[in-house]
Design an enzyme around this catalytic site. Structure first.
Site, PDB file in Angstrom:
ATOM      1  CD  GLU A  77      55.715  45.203 137.161  1.00 32.49           C
ATOM      2  OE1 GLU A  77      55.933  44.764 136.035  1.00 32.49           O
ATOM      3  OE2 GLU A  77      54.786  44.756 137.879  1.00 32.49           O
ATOM      4  CG  HIS A  99      57.381  42.606 139.430  1.00 29.92           C
ATOM      5  ND1 HIS A  99      57.472  42.655 138.060  1.00 29.92           N
ATOM      6  CD2 HIS A  99      58.606  42.940 139.914  1.00 29.92           C
ATOM      7  CE1 HIS A  99      58.709  42.981 137.722  1.00 29.92           C
ATOM      8  NE2 HIS A  99      59.416  43.156 138.824  1.00 29.92           N
ATOM      9  CD  GLU A 100      52.408  42.093 138.952  1.00 29.99           C
ATOM     10  OE1 GLU A 100      52.806  41.209 139.710  1.00 29.99           O
ATOM     11  OE2 GLU A 100      52.944  42.355 137.867  1.00 29.99           O
ATOM     12  CG  HIS A 108      59.135  34.333 140.545  1.00 30.68           C
ATOM     13  ND1 HIS A 108      58.210  33.752 139.712  1.00 30.68           N
ATOM     14  CD2 HIS A 108      58.792  35.644 140.626  1.00 30.68           C
ATOM     15  CE1 HIS A 108      57.363  34.675 139.288  1.00 30.68           C
ATOM     16  NE2 HIS A 108      57.682  35.823 139.829  1.00 30.68           N
ATOM     17  CG  HIS A 109      57.783  33.556 146.825  1.00 33.68           C
ATOM     18  ND1 HIS A 109      58.098  34.000 148.091  1.00 33.68           N
ATOM     19  CD2 HIS A 109      58.428  32.373 146.672  1.00 33.68           C
ATOM     20  CE1 HIS A 109      58.909  33.120 148.676  1.00 33.68           C
ATOM     21  NE2 HIS A 109      59.124  32.124 147.829  1.00 33.68           N
ATOM     22  CD  GLU A 110      52.395  36.119 139.941  1.00 35.43           C
ATOM     23  OE1 GLU A 110      53.194  36.869 139.377  1.00 35.43           O
ATOM     24  OE2 GLU A 110      51.370  36.535 140.556  1.00 35.43           O
ATOM     25  CG  ASN A 128      47.573  44.315 128.437  1.00 35.23           C
ATOM     26  OD1 ASN A 128      47.241  43.449 127.659  1.00 35.23           O
ATOM     27  ND2 ASN A 128      47.955  45.513 128.062  1.00 35.23           N
ATOM     28  CD  GLU A 146      51.821  46.130 135.847  1.00 33.47           C
ATOM     29  OE1 GLU A 146      51.489  45.544 134.805  1.00 33.47           O
ATOM     30  OE2 GLU A 146      52.319  45.545 136.827  1.00 33.47           O
ATOM     31  CD  GLU A 150      55.117  42.819 133.134  1.00 35.85           C
ATOM     32  OE1 GLU A 150      55.570  41.733 133.488  1.00 35.85           O
ATOM     33  OE2 GLU A 150      54.181  43.387 133.734  1.00 35.85           O
TER      34      GLU A 150
HETATM   35  C1  NOJ Z   1      54.123  39.973 136.221  1.00 40.79           C
HETATM   36  C2  NOJ Z   1      55.489  40.459 136.530  1.00 40.79           C
HETATM   37  O1  NOJ Z   1      55.571  41.847 136.370  1.00 40.79           O
HETATM   38  C3  NOJ Z   1      56.443  39.723 135.611  1.00 40.79           C
HETATM   39  O2  NOJ Z   1      57.751  40.228 135.782  1.00 40.79           O
HETATM   40  C4  NOJ Z   1      56.378  38.254 135.901  1.00 40.79           C
HETATM   41  O3  NOJ Z   1      57.196  37.559 134.992  1.00 40.79           O
HETATM   42  C5  NOJ Z   1      54.946  37.736 135.762  1.00 40.79           C
HETATM   43  N1  NOJ Z   1      54.044  38.555 136.506  1.00 40.79           N
HETATM   44  C6  NOJ Z   1      54.825  36.311 136.275  1.00 40.79           C
HETATM   45  O4  NOJ Z   1      55.023  36.290 137.657  1.00 40.79           O
HETATM   46 CA    CA Z   2      53.740  43.517 136.119  1.00 39.90          CA
END
Ligand code: NOJ
Ligand code: CA
Length: 718
Positions: free
Chosen positions: A516, A497-498, A427-429, A223, A202, A522
């Site tokens: 991503e 993402h990431e 969604h799985h963060e 960031n 990023e 974002e």
């Molecule tokens: C980073 C992701 O790129 C973003 O899309 C997401 O909303 C946040 N993490 C939280 O999971």
């Molecule tokens: Ca991101």
């Protein structure tokens, strides 16, 4: 191919005799004509010095080179001139002598492949896979007489090479401390690069001469998790333009059970060398048991910038589809409970009274999607754990992937989505705690299967736990693949993402839908350096996008969401936000803004109409970091969509619609920048022109500074 300036195709040095000629004299003539070819082939087969292989059209040649000390290497030529000069190949190993020299060639074999395969979804339906391959078998002259093979595949749009470690008793387990693949450049090319970060892609792109690459100080965002790399290296894809105007992009294909590759910069020698992402925890870069193959090291080669985007080299170098048809997934546009968190209107966590993911709000979003030809709804912040989000060190065991917050009735939202024909996107963060995620993988995906949910967005924000692992190391590469496979078993498609970078795995695992892996939209909401400048996306199209689909999350109409005075804003016009649906390829495309910002906006019609899955894609023009125009035909219809974006320079261009079906009439809607539009002080001025067009029509596009144009061409009509 740049349709504005079609270069004449380079002629193959030897053309095959026509198959239809069958008289004796013709055959005799053909044999005579072919004599030099046979002689050349015989020479190639017997020569152990420089085995070589040409691309099918003859324009690109890979040569394998070995010096007297048995040091293996290669050279790449384009139309007879070196593109990569003599470069060495090799490895450093743990507890074993390095694989650098002392080799002899034991065999060279060749094959040619020419077939076509189909993408389940993506930028085109049919992909031509046409290459010539050269395989070099090597054996050490002296004990321990280890064996290693190098394979070159040469296409008309570039080359790939990989190492293969055959099964052997003297090299069973291979612990790689360093891969030493060199890329010896032939000049001080102009480069578009991001730093060789081991955790995150990023970053903003830099444009410098090769000797100007300074990845240790030109790090442009602090960031999210990033890894300080003490040496000068870049991430891939890294794209270059030579002084003669040749375009090159360096990347890798089929990154499987191996560490991601960054490229170390040696300015004095104008040379790059592979620098694998390591594991401080395990003390090596890669551990494998023979037999195994490394990822392909790839160089896309094109006479114009457009050809880089049109290249299929990366997907072609991956194995065919392992999953067969996937009737449970359809490419789609989606909206989400998402941007509102990034602009601070609501929160992921339930505490604090601003929780975004409530049952009621999710239903509102489902209604909105159903009414606007949008297939999916993403809900972030639905599950427990977010109360610890950001700024906490011990993330292990925090996120839960099966337990909703009490104000979110997951079952009911899933039912309501189904009733309305909308896909609920899970969604799985993971907060970069993959062990916590892996423990719950099975239950999390079973839950999705039970609820009939077929898409998930994953996330890996933060430094990887356990310490000493990095997002792009072998351990995480394997984690990402495990998630993909588990998802496939449960009929789930993944938007990561990431992520680990895209390397064409989507061919083999088509449930790898998009990802991503770049500075996404974002950043415009909260980046400390103020967001993505107008040249970001015209650069991304020729760098990151060469790797594969991107979840950029376009479609922000409220260009200054944090207020006029705030530095965090979108640095494009509204019309460019529309054009991104065509320019940035992804079978999942978000309409990222808040519902209220689309209300009463005629421009929203483009988002309703635009397709996400393509029969074919054409790059009509483009220059790296400056502008690009694409035309894509919707799969299964006669509709076409055109998108054009520019950096801070205004542009005028005339686009021929000769790609339309001759004799058919179409209705076009041109969404263009208003006459005085400007990304900085007049970003939302736009106009919509409706036109009747045919394949003989041309379109005049005028792009404002930081602007764009989006065109829907629906047809055929009377
Ligand atoms: C980073 C992701 O790129 C973003 O899309 C997401 O909303 C946040 N993490 C939280 O999971
Ligand atoms: Ca991101």
């Amino acid at each position: 191919m740049n349709r504005l300036a079609q270069p004449t195709r380079f002629q193959a040095p030897f053309r095959r005799a026509s198959k239809t000629k069958n008289s004796r004299t013709d055959i005799g003539k053909s044999l005579l004509l072919l004599l030099p070819v046979f002689m050349l082939l015989m020479w190639q087969c017997t020569s152990t010095e420089h085995p070589r292989v040409n691309s099918p059209d003859g324009s690109i040649q890979a040569q394998f080179i070995m010096n007297e000390s048995g040091v293996p290497g290669y050279r790449i030529l384009h139309k007879g001139s070196p593109v990569i000069d003599t470069s060495h190949l090799g490895f450093e190993l743990k507890n074993a002598p390095g694989l650098h020299s002392g080799w002899k060639i034991t065999q060279t074999t060749r094959k040619s492949v020419n077939n076509t395969w189909q993408m389940l979804w993506g930028e085109q339906r049919n992909v031509a896979n046409h290459y010539n391959q050269l395989k070099i078998k090597l054996k050490e002259k002296n004990a321990p007489n280890r064996k290693m093979n190098v394979i070159f595949r040469v296409y008309d749009d570039g080359i790939g090479f990989r190492y293969v470690f055959p099964g052997q008793k003297n090299m069973d387990e291979v612990v790689i401390m360093g891969e030493k693949s060199q890329f010896n450049l032939t000049g001080n090319h102009t480069c578009w690069w991001i730093p060789g970060d081991w955790d995150i892609y990023e970053h903003l792109y830099n444009k410098t001469p090769f000797t100007g690459i300074d990845a240790t100080t030109k790090r442009n965002n602090d960031n999210l998790a990033q890894t300080y790399i003490p040496y000068n290296a870049v991430n891939t894809p890294v794209t270059m333009k030579t002084q003669k105007g040749l375009h090159l992009s360096f990347h890798e294909a089929d990154l499987t059970d191996y560490a991601g590759m960054t490229l170390r910069v040696n300015k004095d020698q104008l040379m790059m060398e592979s620098e694998l992402v390591g594991s401080d925890r395990l003390g090596y870069k890669v551990k494998r048991k023979a037999p195994f193959a490394t990822p392909w090291r790839t160089i896309q080669i094109s006479e114009d910038a457009a050809g880089l985007i049109e290249s299929n080299l990366i997907v072609n170098l991956n194995d065919p589809n392992q999953l067969g048809e996937m009737p449970w997934f359809t490419p789609m546009k989606y909206v989400g409970i998402w941007w509102e968190m990034h602009v601070g209107k609501s929160t992921w966590a339930m505490e604090g009274g601003k929780h975004g993911a409530t049952t009621e709000h999710a239903k509102e979003m489902i209604n909105f999607a159903a009414a606007n030809n949008i297939g999916g709804v993403l809900v972030e912040g639905w599950n427990t754990g977010w109360e610890h989000w950001i700024g906490f060190d011990d993330r292990e065991g925090v996120f839960d992937f099966v337990t909703p917050y009490p104000d979110y009735d997951l079952q009911e939202v899933a039912r309501y989505a189904k009733e309305n024909g909308v896909e609920l996107i899970m969604h799985h963060e993971t907060s970069a705690a993959p062990r916590t995620y892996e423990k719950q993988l099975d239950t999390a995906y079973k839950l999705m299967e039970r609820l009939g949910l077929h898409s998930v967005k994953t996330g890996y924000v933060g430094e990887i736990i356990p310490e000493g692992e990095y997002h792009h190391g072998q351990w995480m590469v394997n984690h990402y693949r495990k998630v993909l496979k588990t998802a496939a078993e449960h009929q789930v498609a993944v938007n990561a993402h990431e992520p680990i970078k895209a390397t064409g795995i989507r061919r083999t695992w088509p449930n790898a839908i998009t990802r991503e892996g770049l500075r996404g939209q974002e950043f415009n909401a909260w980046a400390s350096d103020g967001g993505n400048p107008p040249d970001h996306l015209p650069t991304v199209a020729f760098t990151r996008m060469l790797a594969g689909p991107i979840d950029y999350t376009p479609g922000i109409f409220n260009i200054q969401p944090m207020g006029d005075a705030d530095k965090n804003r979108i640095s494009t016009t509204l019309a460019q936000q529309l054009a991104l649906y065509v320019v940035i390829n992804s079978p999942l495309q978000m309409a990222a803004d808040l519902r209220e910002n689309y209300k009463d906006h005629p421009a929203f019609q483009f988002i309703r109409d635009v397709a996400v899955n393509w029969e074919q894609s054409l790059v009509l023009n483009g220059k790296i970091g400056q502008y690009v125009t694409m035309a894509r035909q919707e799969r299964g219809t006669q509709n076409w969509f055109v998108g054009s974006i520019t950096n801070e320079e205004p542009r005028e261009m005339n686009i021929s619609l000769d790609f339309l079906e001759p004799g058919q009439k179409y209705t076009a809607a041109l969404y263009r920048d208003g006459d005085n539009a400007h990304w900085k002080d007049n970003p939302t001025a736009y106009a919509i022109d409706t036109l009747k067009v045919t394949s003989e029509s041309t379109l005049d596009l005028r792009l404002a500074p930081g602007g764009g144009a989006a065109v829907s061409i629906m047809g055929p009509t009377d």
